[in-house]
Scaffold this motif. Structure first.
Motif, PDB file in Angstrom:
ATOM      1  N   PRO A 152      42.149  46.787  53.633  1.00 47.16           N
ATOM      2  CA  PRO A 152      43.077  47.613  54.418  1.00 47.16           C
ATOM      3  C   PRO A 152      44.230  48.125  53.555  1.00 47.16           C
ATOM      4  O   PRO A 152      44.741  47.398  52.686  1.00 47.16           O
ATOM      5  N   PRO A 153      44.661  49.365  53.762  1.00 47.95           N
ATOM      6  CA  PRO A 153      45.746  49.932  52.939  1.00 47.95           C
ATOM      7  C   PRO A 153      47.000  49.067  52.926  1.00 47.95           C
ATOM      8  O   PRO A 153      47.653  48.943  51.874  1.00 47.95           O
ATOM      9  N   ALA A 154      47.357  48.453  54.050  1.00 51.79           N
ATOM     10  CA  ALA A 154      48.557  47.616  54.080  1.00 51.79           C
ATOM     11  C   ALA A 154      48.410  46.405  53.178  1.00 51.79           C
ATOM     12  O   ALA A 154      49.389  45.961  52.557  1.00 51.79           O
ATOM     13  N   ILE A 155      47.200  45.870  53.070  1.00 50.36           N
ATOM     14  CA  ILE A 155      46.961  44.724  52.196  1.00 50.36           C
ATOM     15  C   ILE A 155      46.931  45.165  50.739  1.00 50.36           C
ATOM     16  O   ILE A 155      47.423  44.446  49.848  1.00 50.36           O
ATOM     17  N   ARG A 156      46.393  46.337  50.479  1.00 44.01           N
ATOM     18  CA  ARG A 156      46.429  46.861  49.096  1.00 44.01           C
ATOM     19  C   ARG A 156      47.863  46.991  48.621  1.00 44.01           C
ATOM     20  O   ARG A 156      48.206  46.602  47.492  1.00 44.01           O
ATOM     21  N   ARG A 157      48.723  47.556  49.477  1.00 37.46           N
ATOM     22  CA  ARG A 157      50.127  47.717  49.092  1.00 37.46           C
ATOM     23  C   ARG A 157      50.803  46.365  48.923  1.00 37.46           C
ATOM     24  O   ARG A 157      51.598  46.169  48.002  1.00 37.46           O
ATOM     25  N   TYR A 158      50.485  45.430  49.825  1.00 36.43           N
ATOM     26  CA  TYR A 158      51.068  44.094  49.730  1.00 36.43           C
ATOM     27  C   TYR A 158      50.676  43.429  48.412  1.00 36.43           C
ATOM     28  O   TYR A 158      51.510  42.823  47.726  1.00 36.43           O
ATOM     29  N   MET A 216      41.546  49.845  42.466  1.00 41.64           N
ATOM     30  CA  MET A 216      40.657  48.766  42.917  1.00 41.64           C
ATOM     31  C   MET A 216      39.510  48.659  41.928  1.00 41.64           C
ATOM     32  O   MET A 216      38.776  49.622  41.703  1.00 41.64           O
ATOM     33  N   VAL A 217      39.375  47.514  41.288  1.00 37.40           N
ATOM     34  CA  VAL A 217      38.334  47.279  40.293  1.00 37.40           C
ATOM     35  C   VAL A 217      37.246  46.454  40.964  1.00 37.40           C
ATOM     36  O   VAL A 217      37.393  45.245  41.161  1.00 37.40           O
ATOM     37  N   ASP A 218      36.144  47.098  41.343  1.00 40.46           N
ATOM     38  CA  ASP A 218      35.118  46.403  42.119  1.00 40.46           C
ATOM     39  C   ASP A 218      33.703  46.620  41.598  1.00 40.46           C
ATOM     40  O   ASP A 218      32.730  46.331  42.297  1.00 40.46           O
ATOM     41  N   THR A 219      33.563  47.117  40.361  1.00 37.91           N
ATOM     42  CA  THR A 219      32.258  47.244  39.721  1.00 37.91           C
ATOM     43  C   THR A 219      32.375  46.748  38.282  1.00 37.91           C
ATOM     44  O   THR A 219      33.470  46.697  37.714  1.00 37.91           O
ATOM     45  N   GLU A 220      31.229  46.397  37.686  1.00 36.54           N
ATOM     46  CA  GLU A 220      31.252  45.935  36.299  1.00 36.54           C
ATOM     47  C   GLU A 220      31.748  47.027  35.359  1.00 36.54           C
ATOM     48  O   GLU A 220      32.482  46.752  34.400  1.00 36.54           O
ATOM     49  N   SER A 221      31.368  48.275  35.608  1.00 37.05           N
ATOM     50  CA  SER A 221      31.828  49.363  34.747  1.00 37.05           C
ATOM     51  C   SER A 221      33.336  49.549  34.855  1.00 37.05           C
ATOM     52  O   SER A 221      34.010  49.842  33.861  1.00 37.05           O
ATOM     53  N   ALA A 222      33.889  49.348  36.055  1.00 36.45           N
ATOM     54  CA  ALA A 222      35.337  49.450  36.215  1.00 36.45           C
ATOM     55  C   ALA A 222      36.057  48.325  35.489  1.00 36.45           C
ATOM     56  O   ALA A 222      37.141  48.526  34.918  1.00 36.45           O
ATOM     57  N   ILE A 242      41.729  43.526  41.150  1.00 37.45           N
ATOM     58  CA  ILE A 242      40.379  43.156  40.726  1.00 37.45           C
ATOM     59  C   ILE A 242      39.707  42.396  41.866  1.00 37.45           C
ATOM     60  O   ILE A 242      40.214  41.380  42.337  1.00 37.45           O
ATOM     61  N   ASP A 243      38.582  42.904  42.302  1.00 40.17           N
ATOM     62  CA  ASP A 243      37.912  42.412  43.506  1.00 40.17           C
ATOM     63  C   ASP A 243      37.052  41.189  43.180  1.00 40.17           C
ATOM     64  O   ASP A 243      35.850  41.305  42.925  1.00 40.17           O
ATOM     65  N   ILE A 244      37.675  40.010  43.203  1.00 35.89           N
ATOM     66  CA  ILE A 244      36.942  38.783  42.893  1.00 35.89           C
ATOM     67  C   ILE A 244      35.960  38.445  44.006  1.00 35.89           C
ATOM     68  O   ILE A 244      34.871  37.920  43.746  1.00 35.89           O
ATOM     69  N   TYR A 245      36.301  38.746  45.234  1.00 38.57           N
ATOM     70  CA  TYR A 245      35.406  38.477  46.372  1.00 38.57           C
ATOM     71  C   TYR A 245      34.063  39.168  46.164  1.00 38.57           C
ATOM     72  O   TYR A 245      33.007  38.594  46.449  1.00 38.57           O
ATOM     73  N   THR A 246      34.079  40.384  45.661  1.00 39.55           N
ATOM     74  CA  THR A 246      32.845  41.146  45.446  1.00 39.55           C
ATOM     75  C   THR A 246      32.194  40.805  44.108  1.00 39.55           C
ATOM     76  O   THR A 246      30.985  40.572  44.037  1.00 39.55           O
ATOM     77  N   LEU A 247      32.973  40.755  43.056  1.00 37.44           N
ATOM     78  CA  LEU A 247      32.426  40.609  41.713  1.00 37.44           C
ATOM     79  C   LEU A 247      32.136  39.168  41.330  1.00 37.44           C
ATOM     80  O   LEU A 247      31.256  38.913  40.500  1.00 37.44           O
ATOM     81  N   GLN A 248      32.884  38.221  41.889  1.00 38.48           N
ATOM     82  CA  GLN A 248      32.766  36.810  41.508  1.00 38.48           C
ATOM     83  C   GLN A 248      32.855  36.665  39.982  1.00 38.48           C
ATOM     84  O   GLN A 248      33.744  37.233  39.368  1.00 38.48           O
TER      85      GLN A 248
END
Length: 241
Positions: free
Chosen positions: A178-184, A1-7, A56-62
């Motif tokens: 949720p883990p099920a969504i991550r796997r999906y 899960m990539v949810d920070t600028e450093s990631a 990549i977490d677009i919802y968080t990072l935009q």
């Protein structure tokens, strides 16, 4: 899960110097009403040579997801807009629409796997396109155990986000995811390289050229003011195919 600028920066550092044949990058997006009228929640990126999948977490990072640079100064936007870096999508149209409308990204270098399947057909009509689930069920070189696992992950995800199953697309914006969504999110993009290899073997040079041209046309069409993300004509093959 990539949810920070450093990631994001660390991920991009790992994308330097990748081979282009076969393509190294396989992409998909999830969101709420994914299009110019909705939003992007997750950008899935599978990197074939690294055997690694990033969510990549677009919802968080935009916009930071696309503008944060690597050590060399290259951003995800740069990669997505680079014609020399092939990116494989399955039906790029609404993904392109959302990326262009919300983040000003003009995709280039796209190989649309849905069009590759259409071009690779020999015993079926080329009048209409197939969805990804059908392509995986019919063509993906998976073992029986892999198929069962794929079906189970798909069903678990559908129960959470599909309205007809009592779910909501808003689950893609839940944090932690949720883990099920991550796997999906991860599993379909993991299958794309196998389908790409299968369909590429079945195509000749002329069809490869037609796929690339039609992929470019799909991107251009998705950026037009008149584009309808849910038009009934989306099921039809390109003209003269």
């Amino acid at each position: 899960m990539v949810d920070t600028e450093s990631a994001v920066s660390t991920m991009l550092d790992g994308l330097e110097g990748l081979p282009t044949n076969p393509p190294s990058l396989y992409c998909d997006l999830e969101g709420v009403n994914l299009s110019r009228y909705g939003s992007i929640s997750i950008f899935q990126l599978h990197v074939l040579p690294r055997n690694r999948t990033y969510l990549i977490d677009i919802y968080t990072l935009q916009n930071k997801a696309f503008s944060t640079p690597s050590k060399s100064g290259r951003t995800l936007k740069d990669i997505l807009e680079c014609a020399a870096t092939p990116k494989v999508f399955f039906d790029v149209r609404n993904d392109s629409d959302a990326l262009h409308s919300h983040f000003g990204i003009a995709l280039a270098g796209v190989q649309d796997l849905q069009l590759m399947e259409l071009a690779a057909r020999s015993s079926f009509s080329r009048r209409v396109v197939n969805g990804l689930a059908r392509c995986i069920e019919r063509d993906a070189p998976l073992s029986a155990a892999e198929r069962r696992a794929w079906a189970a992950v798909k069903e678990a995800g559908l129960r959470l986000f599909a309205p007809e199953r009592g779910g909501s697309y808003a689950v893609f914006n839940a944090r932690p995811l949720p883990p099920a969504i991550r796997r999906y999110c991860a599993q379909d993009v993991l299958v794309l390289p196998r389908l790409w290899a299968l369909y590429d073997r079945r195509m000749g040079a002329a069809w490869r050229a037609r796929v690339l041209q039609a992929s470019r046309e799909r991107v251009a069409m998705s950026q037009a003011a008149t584009y309808n993300p849910w038009g009934s004509d989306r099921a039809l093959a390109p003209a003269n195919w």
